[in-house]
Design a protein around this motif. Structure first.
Motif, PDB file in Angstrom:
ATOM      1  N   GLU A 158      41.139  23.402  32.009  1.00 34.39           N
ATOM      2  CA  GLU A 158      41.361  23.935  30.670  1.00 34.39           C
ATOM      3  C   GLU A 158      40.181  23.552  29.782  1.00 34.39           C
ATOM      4  O   GLU A 158      39.549  22.506  29.990  1.00 34.39           O
ATOM      5  CB  GLU A 158      42.672  23.405  30.097  1.00 34.39           C
ATOM      6  N   PRO A 159      39.858  24.347  28.766  1.00 32.80           N
ATOM      7  CA  PRO A 159      38.639  24.123  27.988  1.00 32.80           C
ATOM      8  C   PRO A 159      38.802  23.247  26.752  1.00 32.80           C
ATOM      9  O   PRO A 159      37.868  23.118  25.956  1.00 32.80           O
ATOM     10  CB  PRO A 159      38.239  25.538  27.576  1.00 32.80           C
ATOM     11  N   GLY A 160      39.968  22.590  26.589  1.00 30.26           N
ATOM     12  CA  GLY A 160      40.230  21.872  25.348  1.00 30.26           C
ATOM     13  C   GLY A 160      39.197  20.833  24.970  1.00 30.26           C
ATOM     14  O   GLY A 160      38.732  20.780  23.822  1.00 30.26           O
ATOM     15  N   MET A 161      38.816  19.972  25.914  1.00 31.58           N
ATOM     16  CA  MET A 161      37.815  18.937  25.626  1.00 31.58           C
ATOM     17  C   MET A 161      36.484  19.557  25.235  1.00 31.58           C
ATOM     18  O   MET A 161      35.778  19.068  24.349  1.00 31.58           O
ATOM     19  CB  MET A 161      37.614  18.037  26.846  1.00 31.58           C
ATOM     20  N   LEU A 162      36.143  20.638  25.899  1.00 28.11           N
ATOM     21  CA  LEU A 162      34.858  21.281  25.661  1.00 28.11           C
ATOM     22  C   LEU A 162      34.808  21.905  24.277  1.00 28.11           C
ATOM     23  O   LEU A 162      33.812  21.769  23.546  1.00 28.11           O
ATOM     24  CB  LEU A 162      34.595  22.343  26.736  1.00 28.11           C
ATOM     25  N   ASP A 185      34.952  21.761  36.425  1.00 30.74           N
ATOM     26  CA  ASP A 185      34.012  21.628  35.302  1.00 30.74           C
ATOM     27  C   ASP A 185      33.468  22.985  34.882  1.00 30.74           C
ATOM     28  O   ASP A 185      33.380  23.303  33.684  1.00 30.74           O
ATOM     29  CB  ASP A 185      32.831  20.729  35.699  1.00 30.74           C
ATOM     30  N   LEU A 186      33.092  23.764  35.864  1.00 32.78           N
ATOM     31  CA  LEU A 186      32.415  25.032  35.591  1.00 32.78           C
ATOM     32  C   LEU A 186      33.383  26.087  35.074  1.00 32.78           C
ATOM     33  O   LEU A 186      33.046  26.865  34.172  1.00 32.78           O
ATOM     34  CB  LEU A 186      31.715  25.509  36.864  1.00 32.78           C
ATOM     35  N   VAL A 187      34.598  26.100  35.631  1.00 36.79           N
ATOM     36  CA  VAL A 187      35.622  27.029  35.139  1.00 36.79           C
ATOM     37  C   VAL A 187      35.950  26.708  33.685  1.00 36.79           C
ATOM     38  O   VAL A 187      36.092  27.602  32.844  1.00 36.79           O
ATOM     39  CB  VAL A 187      36.885  26.963  36.027  1.00 36.79           C
ATOM     40  N   ALA A 188      36.051  25.431  33.369  1.00 40.27           N
ATOM     41  CA  ALA A 188      36.294  25.023  31.982  1.00 40.27           C
ATOM     42  C   ALA A 188      35.145  25.465  31.085  1.00 40.27           C
ATOM     43  O   ALA A 188      35.366  25.953  29.962  1.00 40.27           O
ATOM     44  CB  ALA A 188      36.477  23.508  31.901  1.00 40.27           C
ATOM     45  N   GLY A 189      33.918  25.299  31.578  1.00 39.29           N
ATOM     46  CA  GLY A 189      32.762  25.723  30.794  1.00 39.29           C
ATOM     47  C   GLY A 189      32.753  27.211  30.510  1.00 39.29           C
ATOM     48  O   GLY A 189      32.504  27.642  29.371  1.00 39.29           O
ATOM     49  N   ARG A 190      33.041  27.993  31.529  1.00 40.69           N
ATOM     50  CA  ARG A 190      33.094  29.446  31.343  1.00 40.69           C
ATOM     51  C   ARG A 190      34.212  29.825  30.361  1.00 40.69           C
ATOM     52  O   ARG A 190      34.040  30.690  29.506  1.00 40.69           O
ATOM     53  CB  ARG A 190      33.301  30.132  32.691  1.00 40.69           C
ATOM     54  N   ALA A 191      35.374  29.160  30.488  1.00 42.86           N
ATOM     55  CA  ALA A 191      36.494  29.454  29.596  1.00 42.86           C
ATOM     56  C   ALA A 191      36.162  29.124  28.145  1.00 42.86           C
ATOM     57  O   ALA A 191      36.653  29.776  27.222  1.00 42.86           O
ATOM     58  CB  ALA A 191      37.729  28.677  30.038  1.00 42.86           C
TER      59      ALA A 191
END
Length: 229
Positions: A158-162, A185-191
Motif C-alpha cells: 500500500e502507498p500510505g508511507m510513500l 516496494d515497487l508496487v507501492a511506488g507505482r501506486a
C-alpha cells in the motif's frame, strides 16, 4: 527529470538482506527454540528459512512481510508465547542485528543531500528497529522521514508511507524516487505515482523486479549515475 526526493526501503536496499538478516533469523530461531536444534530447524523451515545454509526461500514471509505478520505465522510453533509477545522478541532482536551496508551509505546520502534532495525511509520493519539500524550505521541524520509499518501510515505494497513522505516534505509524488529490492516496494511506488528503482541486494531477482521498475540497478551505489542520466 529533476527529482527532489528519494525514498528508500531499508532491508535489502540500504542494508544487504542476506548478510544482515540471516544473522537475525538464526538468532531468533535459536532463542525461540531454547536450545532445541530440531525445533529451531523446523520453525525456520515453516517460514521459509534454511537454518543450516542461512538462506531465505524466495517466498519466505521473512523477506517482505511486517513483523506482526511474522509473529502470527510463528505463534503456532511457540505455544508458550502470544503473537504480541513474539512481536516484542522479533523487534528486540532486529534492533541488535549487525547491519551490512549494501553500498557505502554516508558518502551516498551526503551526495544526495548536497543535491538538495529530501531523503526518507519506508520500511515494513517496525520504526524502532529501523531507527536502531540506521543509528548503528551512523546515518540517521541524513533522513528527513523514517516510517515503519507501525508508524500509522500502513505497510507496503500500500502507498500510505510513500504518500506521507511526499506530502510531509511538500513534494509532488512524481518528483520522488522509490528505491527498493522487492516487488512490494515497487508496487507501492507505482501506486503512489513515484518513479521506481529496483536494486539487487535483496532476495528478488531482476525478472521479478523489472516489470515494476523504471530501472534495475546492482545496488544503491549506482543511484547517482542513474539520476544524472
Amino acid at each position: 527529470m529533476q527529482y527532489t526526493g528519494v525514498l528508500f526501503d531499508k532491508d535489502g536496499t540500504l542494508f544487504h538482506f542476506e548478510h544482515t538478516w540471516s544473522l537475525w533469523a538464526k538468532r531468533l530461531f535459536d532463542d525461540l527454540a531454547n536450545g532445541d536444534l530440531i525445533r529451531a530447524i523446523e520453525m525456520a523451515k515453516s517460514v521459509g528459512f534454511d537454518y543450516h545454509t542461512k538462506e531465505f526461500h524466495p517466498e519466505s514471509i521473512l523477506i517482505a512481510c511486517t513483523p506482526d505478520m511474522i509473529a502470527e505465522a510463528l505463534a503456532p510453533s511457540v505455544p508458550n508465547q502470544t503473537a504480541d509477545q513474539l512481536l516484542v522478541i522479533i523487534n528486540a532482536i532486529a534492533e541488535e542485528v549487525p547491519v551490512v551496508e549494501a553500498a557505502p551509505l554516508d558518502p551516498l546520502l551526503t551526495g544526495l543531500r548536497e543535491r538538495g534532495m529530501k531523503l526518507g525511509i519506508a520500511t515494513n520493519d517496525a520504526e524502532a528497529p529501523a531507527r536502531a539500524n540506521l543509528k548503528k550505521a551512523g546515518v540517521t541524520e541524513h533522513f528527513d522521514f523514517i516510517a515503519g509499518f507501525d508508524s500509522g501510515f500502513g505497510s507496503k505494497p500500500e502507498p500510505g508511507m510513500l504518500l506521507e513522505f511526499s506530502n510531509s516534505m511538500g513534494l509532488r509524488a512524481k518528483d520522488v524516487v522509490m528505491v527498493g529490492d522487492s516487488a512490494h516496494d515497487l508496487v507501492a511506488g507505482r501506486a503512489a505515482g513515484m518513479a521506481t528503482v529496483a536494486v539487487l541486494t535483496g532476495i528478488a531477482k531482476e525478472p521479478e523486479l523489472a516489470p515494476h521498475a523504471d530501472v534495475v540497478l546492482a545496488d544503491i551505489g549506482r543511484l547517482p549515475v542513474w539520476l544524472d542520466r
